[in-house]
Design an enzyme around this catalytic site. Structure first.
Site, PDB file in Angstrom:
ATOM      1  N   CYS A   1       0.814  -1.216   0.000  1.00 47.59           N
ATOM      2  CA  CYS A   1       0.000   0.000   0.000  1.00 47.59           C
ATOM      3  C   CYS A   1       0.848   1.266   0.000  1.00 47.59           C
ATOM      4  O   CYS A   1       0.317   2.366  -0.062  1.00 47.59           O
ATOM      5  CB  CYS A   1      -0.941  -0.015   1.193  1.00 47.59           C
ATOM      6  SG  CYS A   1      -1.763  -1.595   1.377  1.00 47.59           S
TER       7      CYS A   1
ATOM      8  N   HIS B   1      -2.979   7.859   5.669  1.00 48.15           N
ATOM      9  CA  HIS B   1      -3.136   6.556   5.029  1.00 48.15           C
ATOM     10  C   HIS B   1      -4.602   6.169   5.187  1.00 48.15           C
ATOM     11  O   HIS B   1      -5.246   5.789   4.229  1.00 48.15           O
ATOM     12  CB  HIS B   1      -2.183   5.536   5.639  1.00 48.15           C
ATOM     13  CG  HIS B   1      -2.161   4.246   4.887  1.00 48.15           C
ATOM     14  ND1 HIS B   1      -1.937   4.184   3.535  1.00 48.15           N
ATOM     15  CD2 HIS B   1      -2.374   2.956   5.277  1.00 48.15           C
ATOM     16  CE1 HIS B   1      -2.000   2.921   3.128  1.00 48.15           C
ATOM     17  NE2 HIS B   1      -2.261   2.169   4.155  1.00 48.15           N
TER      18      HIS B   1
ATOM     19  N   GLU C   1      -2.420   4.712  13.131  1.00 43.80           N
ATOM     20  CA  GLU C   1      -2.077   6.025  12.568  1.00 43.80           C
ATOM     21  C   GLU C   1      -2.328   7.125  13.599  1.00 43.80           C
ATOM     22  O   GLU C   1      -1.577   8.097  13.682  1.00 43.80           O
ATOM     23  CB  GLU C   1      -2.883   6.274  11.281  1.00 43.80           C
ATOM     24  CG  GLU C   1      -2.334   7.443  10.475  1.00 43.80           C
ATOM     25  CD  GLU C   1      -2.796   7.444   9.018  1.00 43.80           C
ATOM     26  OE1 GLU C   1      -3.663   6.613   8.653  1.00 43.80           O
ATOM     27  OE2 GLU C   1      -2.286   8.288   8.251  1.00 43.80           O
TER      28      GLU C   1
ATOM     29  N   HIS D   1      -9.513   2.448  -1.213  1.00 44.05           N
ATOM     30  CA  HIS D   1      -8.081   2.206  -1.106  1.00 44.05           C
ATOM     31  C   HIS D   1      -7.561   1.760  -2.472  1.00 44.05           C
ATOM     32  O   HIS D   1      -7.800   0.638  -2.894  1.00 44.05           O
ATOM     33  CB  HIS D   1      -7.806   1.136  -0.053  1.00 44.05           C
ATOM     34  CG  HIS D   1      -6.355   0.991   0.307  1.00 44.05           C
ATOM     35  ND1 HIS D   1      -5.352   1.599  -0.412  1.00 44.05           N
ATOM     36  CD2 HIS D   1      -5.745   0.303   1.319  1.00 44.05           C
ATOM     37  CE1 HIS D   1      -4.179   1.291   0.137  1.00 44.05           C
ATOM     38  NE2 HIS D   1      -4.395   0.516   1.183  1.00 44.05           N
TER      39      HIS D   1
END
Lengths: 444, 391
Positions: free
Chosen positions: A195, A335, A346, A370
């Site tokens: 990712c 993210h 996060e 995503h």
């Protein structure tokens, strides 16, 4: 260590670097972004995608490209293309290539750099692994003979002469065709860091320019993996949202009822140049890539170390690489996947890096989902647009705040803010974390 | 480059075995015979995976279970490189660049699903495919298939966490992995890095695309020179290898008292379109401009020739050009004769073989390592003995 067009590396000495407005705090060439291109679930092109994002629109829909019977998740931020035919959608490799081409054409035109098919620098392509897919296998099995037709030896016999299949499924195939089309220099580099892939592609371009290896770089992140097997693989990891009845509300980063991410597709391309080179040719400078930070995690294949060490390390490394202090970051492009785990980690990272008063943070993924290999690049482009327009895109679907997430997530509605520097986070499966700091062009 | 880069550790596993000894023995014997499996994947001969005591490098069974053979092999070889360079204590800030293909598919599931569903009307097949995959795919297999999870496993098992990048793109990916890892060290972005890749030859899912491209040698094994000489398309005999190099700045190696196995003086990569005048031969000659001034009489050539005729012919032309315009060429060896063609592992494996060879009595002081990718990608590296190499 160099590519074909490089200066001779032997005998090169560490020449003192001139300081000035085109060098950074370490004496490296400042890296400018002079062209951007986007393909997202919100639209084809930068303007449409950015307008949708600021409007708080969701690009998540029910999948119509293939049957979704028996799938736990039947929604995605799919980017359907004119080339998709009823019952015969593009394979992932073909979609990745097409999306990358469209984003890169927009970015190169935007930058007004080079000539047609003559880009003056290397290609760094972030993309997913590609392989022989089910439509190929079915095709080969149908052409096979007898009861063994589905066996690999029979499929291989049926594949004889299928040079097209070979070139489609090579990992280097997409990059080679893009390099050919855009006339980039040297060997194209295709890469994956899960990712964080899109951010890694930008980082490699930045480094090539900082090293003096290239004057410009074409950096692309592209993703086109919404197909049954990929969805099932992610579902088996319990990573995906299953809010199939309400696609637009399925991606809920930082919200209390979040339960997974939504797979999506898209691409972003960025033309990077040394600021010096960009100014010399009179190019419009959209912003700078001020710093890149990375840190790998050794804890687990799909989870971060509970201490957040690698995430915190990557964020701090990017800010330090930019020669900044955390307090100088105005906004964080998260993210923000919407998995319970990511958003918790996060948050931990934000508090560790920024203390009790972290800057606002919002997740583009609440709207576009995503985009996996493309995400770091798409979100870097959105970060630059945030700086350009002084407007923070929202985190939509923020209905029930999570008391464990004490962050200003720019809930639901975009808002104006003066933004000079953005930290863009990308955290990947396999523990590959990359953060970028993007900034406004300094007064020249 | 500003700071010399040394190879201070080698992790090498091939069908010949693991570590320096079996590879040095093969290099020393011009008549060395490779290890082959000529029946398991007939009509394609392959160089098989040797037996590995996985517990030595991947001590947790849970970690072993999360991987399939490709990731295990790479993780194992990476561990060997760390041991070889006595660098276990340096992994926290060590950089990692891996060249990766894809991990193993579930062959039995693929075959069962293809056999059952291919004959059905496409719409029905598509619906049933979802059900068969949802019930048949193992969750761990996804992670074992993911290309970047070789690097992920190296971080998890060995603790390498300075940074982690995975390049894709067959032979070229590995050459650029080494090039960029070394360039970053040379410019002062870190002091130690691990670069390499792995490839498993005995995989139907990988043989499929290469066979579709008409790239594989069929029938009885033959040495590369014979495959190239036949006036045919030649062909690759796939090899199995895990190959990782520990790269380190000279100053860092000296400061910690690490022995350098060789100096990685130069790595250069390119990618000709291989049409018209943009040939692999011309591309490589351009790369060689940087290396030619450094070459001295008697330099050895370790060729990464795949066995396929088209790139092999280009390489032969390039080496002839280099002979004409440069110092006298020493002995030429084809690594594929020893271990097969190992795609993403090939370039690092060939650098490892070159570095090992340099340490032998009577060996040339320089080895030129070539890489002519099957389809695309050209690479050259100059590896030199540390006591006497050009500076």
């Amino acid at each position: 260590m160099s590519q074909a067009q490089d200066r001779p590396a032997s005998g090169a000495t560490n020449v003192p670097r001139a300081s000035g407005a085109t060098r950074d705090h370490l004496g490296r060439p400042l890296v400018a972004v002079t062209g951007i291109g986007l393909m997202t679930p919100l639209g084809f092109g930068v303007a449409e995608s950015w307008a949708g994002l600021l409007a708080g629109r969701s690009g998540i829909r029910s999948i119509t490209r293939f049957p979704t019977d028996h799938l736990k998740t039947s929604i995605a931020g799919a980017v359907d293309l004119p080339e998709d035919r009823e019952g015969a959608p593009l394979t992932a490799a073909a979609r990745v290539e097409r999306l990358a081409v469209l984003a890169a054409e927009e970015a190169v035109a935007d930058a007004g750099i080079g000539g047609p098919g003559d880009f003056p620098g290397p290609l760094f392509l972030g993309m997913p692994p590609v392989e022989v897919e089910w439509p190929h296998r079915f095709d080969l099995a149908r052409h096979g003979q007898g009861p063994e037709a589905g066996r690999y030896p029979a499929m291989i016999a049926a594949a004889e002469g299928r040079r097209d299949l070979f070139e489609t499924c090579l990992f280097g195939g997409v990059g080679e065709r893009l390099a050919d089309r855009f006339g980039t220099r040297g060997a194209p580099i295709s890469l994956t860091t899960a990712c964080a892939t899109g951010a890694s592609a930008i980082q490699l371009g930045v480094e090539a320019i900082q090293r003096g290896e290239a004057a410009a770089a074409l950096c692309i992140g592209a993703e086109g993996s919404v197909q049954p097997e990929s969805l099932i693989r992610f579902s088996l990891l319990s990573a995906l949202s299953t809010r199939n009845d309400d696609p637009a509300r399925a991606s809920r980063p930082f919200e209390k009822t979040r339960e997974g991410f939504v797979m999506a597709e898209g691409a972003a391309a960025l033309v990077l140049e040394s600021l010096e080179g960009a100014r010399a040719r009179g190019a419009r400078v959209l912003g700078l890539v001020l710093g890149c930070g990375e840190r790998a995690d050794k804890f687990h294949r799909t989870r971060s170390n509970p201490d957040g060490g690698a995430i915190i390390g990557a964020m701090r490394a990017a800010i330090a690489d930019a020669g900044l202090e955390p307090a100088q970051i105005d906004y964080v492009n998260a993210h923000g996947t919407g998995t319970p785990e990511n958003d918790k980690m996060e948050t931990l990272g934000m508090r560790a890096v920024f203390g009790d008063a972290p800057p606002p943070i919002s997740s583009n993924k609440s709207m576009i989902g995503h985009t996996l290999s493309a995400a770091g690049a798409i979100e870097a482009v959105f970060s630059l647009l945030t700086i350009r327009d002084g407007r923070l895109p929202p985190t939509i679907n923020h209905e029930t705040p999570d008391p464990a997430i004490p962050l200003d997530v720019v809930p639901n509605v975009a808002r104006d803010a003066k933004v000079a520097r953005v930290l863009s986070n990308s955290f990947g499966f396999g523990g590959q974390n990359v953060c970028l700091v993007l900034g406004a062009e300094p007064a020249g | 480059m500003t700071e010399p880069v040394w190879i201070t550790g080698i992790g090498l596993v091939s069908s010949l075995g693991e570590g320096a000894a079996p590879h040095l023995a093969a290099l020393a014997d011009p008549a060395a015979k490779p290890v082959l499996d000529e029946t398991g994947f007939a009509p394609f001969p392959v160089h098989p995976l040797p037996p590995l005591d996985l517990d030595r490098q991947i001590p947790k069974k849970g970690d072993q279970r999360q991987m399939e053979p490709w990731q295990r092999l790479g993780t194992y070889a990476a561990g060997l490189a760390l041991d070889s360079g006595a660098a276990r204590g340096l992994v926290g800030d060590m950089h990692l660049v891996v060249a990766a293909g894809g991990g193993e598919r579930d062959i039995a599931l693929d075959e069962a699903v293809a056999a059952e569903l291919a004959p059905l009307p496409p719409a029905e097949a598509a619906r049933l495919l979802n059900e068969r995959l949802a019930n048949g795919l193992r969750p761990t297999l996804f992670l074992a298939q993911l290309s970047n999870l070789l690097a992920g496993n190296i971080s998890i098992v060995h603790g390498v966490t300075g940074s982690s990048r995975t390049f894709m793109g067959e032979e070229q990916a590995a050459a650029d992995a080494v090039r960029i890892a070394a360039a970053r060290l040379a410019e002062g972005r870190g002091e130690i890095a691990l670069a390499g890749g792995a490839y498993i030859a005995g995989r139907w899912d990988m043989l499929l695309p290469y066979a579709a491209g008409g790239s594989l040698w069929r029938g009885a094994w033959a040495p590369v020179a014979q495959r190239l000489a036949g006036g045919t398309d030649g062909g690759m005999v796939m090899g199995t290898a895990g190959a990782f190099l520990l790269l380190e700045t000279e100053s860092h190696a000296r400061a910690r008292g690490a022995a350098g196995l060789a100096r990685l003086t130069m790595v250069a990569t390119g990618a000709a379109r291989r049409r018209g005048k943009d040939t692999a031969r011309a591309s490589t000659l351009a790369l060689a401009e940087q290396i030619r001034p450094l070459l001295r009489d008697g330099y050895a050539v370790l060729s990464g020739a795949t066995g396929a005729a088209a790139p092999g012919t280009e390489e032969a032309g390039f080496l002839a050009d280099l002979r004409e315009s440069g110092p006298a060429q020493g002995p030429l060896r084809y690594s594929a004769d020893l271990i097969g063609h190992t795609v993403e592992a090939a370039f690092p494996a060939n650098l490892a073989l070159a570095a090992l060879a340099l340490g032998q009595d009577g060996a040339p002081a320089q080895v030129l390592v070539t890489g002519f990718g099957l389809w695309r990608g050209e690479a050259l590296a100059l590896v030199e003995r540390i006591d006497g190499g050009a500076t």
